[in-house]
Design a protein around this motif. Structure first.
Motif, mmCIF file in Angstrom:
data_model
loop_
_atom_site.group_PDB
_atom_site.id
_atom_site.type_symbol
_atom_site.label_atom_id
_atom_site.label_comp_id
_atom_site.label_asym_id
_atom_site.label_seq_id
_atom_site.Cartn_x
_atom_site.Cartn_y
_atom_site.Cartn_z
ATOM 1 N N VAL B 50 0.828 -1.206 0.000
ATOM 2 C CA VAL B 50 0.000 0.000 0.000
ATOM 3 C C VAL B 50 0.861 1.255 0.000
ATOM 4 C CG1 VAL B 50 -1.946 -1.124 1.154
ATOM 5 C CG2 VAL B 50 -0.201 0.000 2.520
ATOM 6 N N ALA B 51 0.314 2.312 -0.572
ATOM 7 C CA ALA B 51 0.995 3.609 -0.551
ATOM 8 C C ALA B 51 -0.045 4.709 -0.499
ATOM 9 C CB ALA B 51 1.875 3.779 -1.779
ATOM 10 N N SER B 52 0.186 5.648 0.393
ATOM 11 C CA SER B 52 -0.676 6.801 0.513
ATOM 12 C C SER B 52 0.126 8.016 0.054
ATOM 13 C CB SER B 52 -1.103 6.928 1.973
ATOM 14 O OG SER B 52 -1.794 8.125 2.176
ATOM 15 N N LEU B 53 -0.216 8.531 -1.110
ATOM 16 C CA LEU B 53 0.520 9.670 -1.661
ATOM 17 C C LEU B 53 -0.123 10.973 -1.237
ATOM 18 C CD1 LEU B 53 1.289 8.846 -5.409
ATOM 19 C CD2 LEU B 53 2.675 8.419 -3.384
ATOM 20 N N GLN B 59 3.483 7.715 2.289
ATOM 21 C CA GLN B 59 3.670 6.657 3.267
ATOM 22 C C GLN B 59 3.534 5.344 2.506
ATOM 23 O OE1 GLN B 59 4.569 6.827 6.430
ATOM 24 N NE2 GLN B 59 4.619 9.072 6.380
ATOM 25 N N ILE B 60 4.523 4.489 2.663
ATOM 26 C CA ILE B 60 4.570 3.263 1.871
ATOM 27 C C ILE B 60 4.705 2.100 2.832
ATOM 28 C CG2 ILE B 60 5.905 2.044 0.087
ATOM 29 C CD1 ILE B 60 6.631 4.846 -0.963
ATOM 30 N N ALA B 61 3.928 1.046 2.608
ATOM 31 C CA ALA B 61 3.929 -0.038 3.587
ATOM 32 C C ALA B 61 3.610 -1.386 2.961
ATOM 33 C CB ALA B 61 2.917 0.254 4.705
ATOM 34 N N VAL B 62 3.972 -2.413 3.716
ATOM 35 C CA VAL B 62 3.535 -3.786 3.463
ATOM 36 C C VAL B 62 2.616 -4.151 4.631
ATOM 37 C CG1 VAL B 62 4.241 -6.200 3.186
ATOM 38 C CG2 VAL B 62 5.715 -4.351 2.328
ATOM 39 N N CYS B 63 1.429 -4.652 4.322
ATOM 40 C CA CYS B 63 0.467 -5.014 5.377
ATOM 41 C C CYS B 63 0.093 -6.488 5.256
ATOM 42 C CB CYS B 63 -0.813 -4.181 5.256
ATOM 43 S SG CYS B 63 -0.579 -2.419 5.557
ATOM 44 N N ARG B 68 -2.854 -4.920 8.994
ATOM 45 C CA ARG B 68 -1.830 -4.446 9.944
ATOM 46 C C ARG B 68 -0.514 -4.216 9.216
ATOM 47 N NH1 ARG B 68 -3.900 -8.919 13.951
ATOM 48 N NH2 ARG B 68 -2.948 -10.193 12.323
ATOM 49 N N GLU B 69 0.154 -3.139 9.599
ATOM 50 C CA GLU B 69 1.457 -2.831 8.995
ATOM 51 C C GLU B 69 2.516 -3.843 9.391
ATOM 52 O OE1 GLU B 69 1.184 1.922 9.501
ATOM 53 O OE2 GLU B 69 3.152 1.005 9.821
ATOM 54 N N LEU B 70 3.234 -4.348 8.395
ATOM 55 C CA LEU B 70 4.401 -5.192 8.685
ATOM 56 C C LEU B 70 5.686 -4.377 8.516
ATOM 57 C CD1 LEU B 70 3.210 -8.395 6.766
ATOM 58 C CD2 LEU B 70 3.011 -7.907 9.223
ATOM 59 N N GLU B 71 5.712 -3.544 7.502
ATOM 60 C CA GLU B 71 6.858 -2.678 7.230
ATOM 61 C C GLU B 71 6.303 -1.339 6.769
ATOM 62 O OE1 GLU B 71 9.867 -3.960 7.619
ATOM 63 O OE2 GLU B 71 9.408 -6.120 7.606
ATOM 64 N N ARG B 72 7.017 -0.277 7.046
ATOM 65 C CA ARG B 72 6.528 1.032 6.614
ATOM 66 C C ARG B 72 7.689 1.991 6.423
ATOM 67 N NH1 ARG B 72 1.974 4.423 9.901
ATOM 68 N NH2 ARG B 72 2.138 6.417 8.817
ATOM 69 N N MET B 91 7.502 2.090 -6.170
ATOM 70 C CA MET B 91 7.671 0.650 -6.429
ATOM 71 C C MET B 91 9.024 0.154 -5.909
ATOM 72 S SD MET B 91 5.659 -0.153 -10.023
ATOM 73 C CE MET B 91 6.469 1.061 -11.074
ATOM 74 N N ASP B 92 10.059 0.994 -6.037
ATOM 75 C CA ASP B 92 11.364 0.599 -5.479
ATOM 76 C C ASP B 92 11.257 0.417 -3.964
ATOM 77 O OD1 ASP B 92 12.422 0.727 -7.997
ATOM 78 O OD2 ASP B 92 13.495 2.632 -7.685
ATOM 79 N N THR B 93 10.487 1.297 -3.328
ATOM 80 C CA THR B 93 10.335 1.196 -1.870
ATOM 81 C C THR B 93 9.565 -0.067 -1.500
ATOM 82 O OG1 THR B 93 10.316 3.611 -1.818
ATOM 83 C CG2 THR B 93 9.641 2.477 0.195
#
Lengths: 357, 357
Positions: B50-53, B59-63, B68-72, B91-93
C-alpha cells in the motif's frame, strides 16, 4: 413474462417455483442435446397493493409482480387527519380493487407517505420499518388486514426508486431525483439503491440555504432555505406579489405554457436558486442524471434552464462532464410505479425468499 | 488470526483453503460428537502493498491480510512530477520493504492519490479502475512489476474507508469524512460502502460555496467556495493578514494549543463556514457520524465547536438527532490503513475469489 431481474437470480429455484414466482420456459435457444431448463419470471404469480399518499390525494392500485398496474383508483384524502382516518380509507379501496382475487395471491404492500419515515438501525433491506407519521407504526396496522410484508418510505424516495427502476436502471445507477411541488424534496439513488442514511432522513434538500435568497423566513425557523424561496409555494407568493391572479401550480404551468414573460422570469429565478442546491448535491454525489419532477417541473423549460445554468457554473468539471438534467418521465404515476418497485425489490430479494418457509 | 470478516463468509471454502486465506481452527467450542470444522481467517496468508501519496510525501507499507502494517517507510515525493517519476520511487520502496518475501505472497496493491480518480462505468467492485492522474492508467504500470490486482482511489476516499473499517464498521455505516488540510475534501460512506458516484467524483465538497465568504476568489474561478475560505491555506492567509508569523499548519495548531485567542477566532470562523457545507451534506446524506481529519483538525476544539454550532443550527432535527461529530482516530496512519482495507475489501469479495482460478 419478463426476464429475471438481477436480485432474483440467486434465489433458491425450487422455492421460486413452488411459490409461483418463476415458471419453466421452454423457449430458450436450442443448442442441441438436452435442452437446458430456462426459467422466466412469472409476473402474474401474485399481486402487490400500493398507495401513494399526497397531502390531499392518494393514488391506490393493485400491481402485478412486474410493477404493472392492474387496477387503480384516485382518492381525495386529507393526510393531516392522520393514520386513523386515512389508513382505513386506503385499505377499503385496496379491498375493493382486489375484488375476487384470493388473498393468497398477495405478495406485499407498499406505501409512500408525505413525511419523513424513520428506519430502524442498520440498513439491511429486511430491517423493520418504523413510521413517524404521528408516531404510529403503520406496517402492523396494514398487515393485520392484509397479511403480507408491508414497506413504507417517504413519497419522494418512492418516486426516486420508481424513476430509477422504470427508466434508468443499469444505465444511470447514480440518480438524484428532485421534486418541486408545494415543497422541495429529493431522493438519492447511489449505486442503484436508495440512500437513506442513518435514520432514513437522507435527501432533505429543502432546508439547505441559498446564497442570495433575500432573507425569506422558512417554516423551519431558518432563513433562505431553498424550500422557502424556490418551491411552488414561493413561486405562487412571488407571482401574487406581482399582481398575478394565480390559485394553483397548474395556473403557473398554464402561464408558462402561454409564454407569459413575467411568470417565466419568476420560475427561472426560482430554478436558479434551486440550481445552487442542486450544484452542491452534484458535487457531493456525482450523479449520472438529475431528474426534475413534481408540479413545477411541468414548466420544464424555464425550470431546467435555470437549474442547468447554475449547476454548470458551480459544480466541478468532472461531476458535470456527462451529467444529464431531465424531466421525470413517469409523471403523475411515478408514486404508484415507485411503490410497486419498492415492494418488489424487497420480496424478490434472496433474504426475503430465505425467510419465507 | 482474526475472525472471518463479513465479506469473506460467502467465499468458496475450498478455494480459500487452497489459497491460504483461511485455515482450519480446532479451537471451536466442543458440543460433543464430531467437532465441526471451524475456519479462521489467516491474516498471515499473504501480504498487500500500500501507498498513501500526499502532495509532498508518501507513506509506503507492506500489510498483512488483517490490514496491519508489517513494514513502513516515509518518502519525500513531489506528486506533481507525475507518475513517471513518482511510481518508480514508490515501487522501489515496495520492493525494498518486501525483502525476502516471495512474490507469490502478494495478494493486492492499493494506492491513494491526491487527485480525483475516475472509475469505469458501472460500479461493481470488480470494475476496472482508471486513473486520471495526468491521464495515465496507473494500475497496469504497477501490475507489470507487481503481478496482483491493483486498486486506486483518491486519498480522501481512502481515509474514509480506513476510518470506517477500523473504527466505525457495523456501528456507524453512514459516515462523512471531512479532510481539512491545505485543501478541503470529503469521502462519503453510505451503507458501509464508499460512495463514488457516476465517475468517481463524489465527495467534492471543497467547491460548494458558503453564504458570507466575503467574495474570495477560488482557484476554480468561482467565489466563496468553502475551500477558498475555510481550508488550512485560507487560515494561514487570514492569520498572516493579521500579522501572525505562521509558516505551516503545524504553527497554527501550536498557536491554538497555546491558547492564542486570535488564532482560535480565525480557526473557529473557518470552522463555521465549513459547518455550513457540512450542514448541507448532513441534510442530504443523514450520516451517523461526521469525522474531521487532516492537519487543521488537530486543532480539534475550535474546529469542532464551529462545525457543531452551524450544523445544529442549519441541519434538520432528524438528521442531527443522533449525529456525532468526532475527530479522526487514525491520525497520520489513516491513509495506510485505508489503502489496506480498500485492497482487502476487493480481494476478499466473492467476485474476486470467483475470478481467480
Amino acid at each position: 413474462m419478463t426476464g429475471l431481474s438481477r436480485p432474483a437470480v440467486s434465489l433458491r429455484v425450487t422455492e421460486l417455483l413452488e411459490r409461483g414466482l418463476v415458471v419453466e420456459d421452454s423457449e430458450g435457444p436450442s443448442t442441441g442435446g438436452r435442452p437446458p431448463t430456462r426459467l422466466a419470471f412469472n409476473a402474474s404469480g401474485g399481486v402487490v397493493l400500493v398507495a401513494s399518499l399526497g397531502a390531499s390525494r392518494a393514488q391506490i392500485a393493485v400491481c402485478d409482480l412486474a410493477g404493472r398496474e392492474l387496477e387503480r383508483e384516485g382518492l381525495a384524502v386529507d393526510v393531516e387527519e392522520g393514520p386513523d382516518v386515512v389508513l382505513p380509507l386506503v385499505m377499503d379501496t385496496w379491498a375493493k380493487l382486489l375484488g375476487d382475487r384470493p388473498i393468497s395471491q398477495l405478495r406485499g404492500v407498499g406505501l409512500g407517505v408525505p413525511a419523513t419515515v424513520e428506519f430502524a438501525a442498520g440498513r439491511t433491506e429486511s430491517a423493520r420499518i418504523m413510521a413517524s407519521w404521528t408516531g404510529v407504526a403503520i406496517p402492523p396496522i396494514i398487515a393485520e388486514r392484509f397479511p403480507a410484508p408491508v414497506f413504507l418510505d417517504n413519497d419522494v424516495n418512492v418516486i426516486a426508486i420508481g424513476e430509477h427502476r422504470a427508466v434508468y436502471a443499469g444505465e444511470a445507477d447514480d440518480l438524484l431525483f428532485i421534486k418541486v411541488s408545494t415543497r422541495i424534496g429529493s431522493g438519492v439513488i447511489a449505486g442503484g439503491e436508495i440512500l437513506r442514511g442513518a435514520l432514513g432522513a437522507a435527501g432533505e434538500i429543502g432546508h439547505i440555504p441559498v446564497r442570495d435568497g433575500g432573507g425569506v423566513l422558512c417554516r423551519c425557523g431558518n432563513i433562505d432555505c431553498v424550500d422557502s424561496v424556490a418551491s411552488g409555494t414561493a413561486i405562487l407568493r412571488d407571482l401574487r406579489a406581482r399582481g398575478h391572479q394565480v390559485e394553483t401550480l397548474a395556473d403557473v404551468v398554464g402561464l408558462v405554457r402561454a409564454g407569459d414573460a413575467e411568470t417565466m422570469t419568476v420560475v427561472r429565478n426560482a430554478a436558479r436558486m434551486l440550481g445552487e442546491v442542486v450544484a452542491s448535491a452534484v458535487n457531493l454525489l456525482n450523479p449520472a442524471v438529475v431528474v426534475l419532477g413534481g408540479d413545477v417541473a411541468e414548466t420544464f423549460q424555464p425550470m431546467v434552464s435555470g437549474v442547468r445554468e447554475v449547476v454548470h457554473r458551480r459544480s466541478t468539471a468532472l461531476s458535470t462532464r456527462n451529467l444529464r438534467i431531465e424531466r421525470s418521465r413517469l409523471g403523475p404515476g411515478a408514486g404508484i410505479v415507485g411503490c410497486a418497485h419498492m415492494v418488489l425489490d424487497h420480496i424478490l430479494s434472496p433474504e426475503a425468499v430465505d425467510s419465507v418457509s
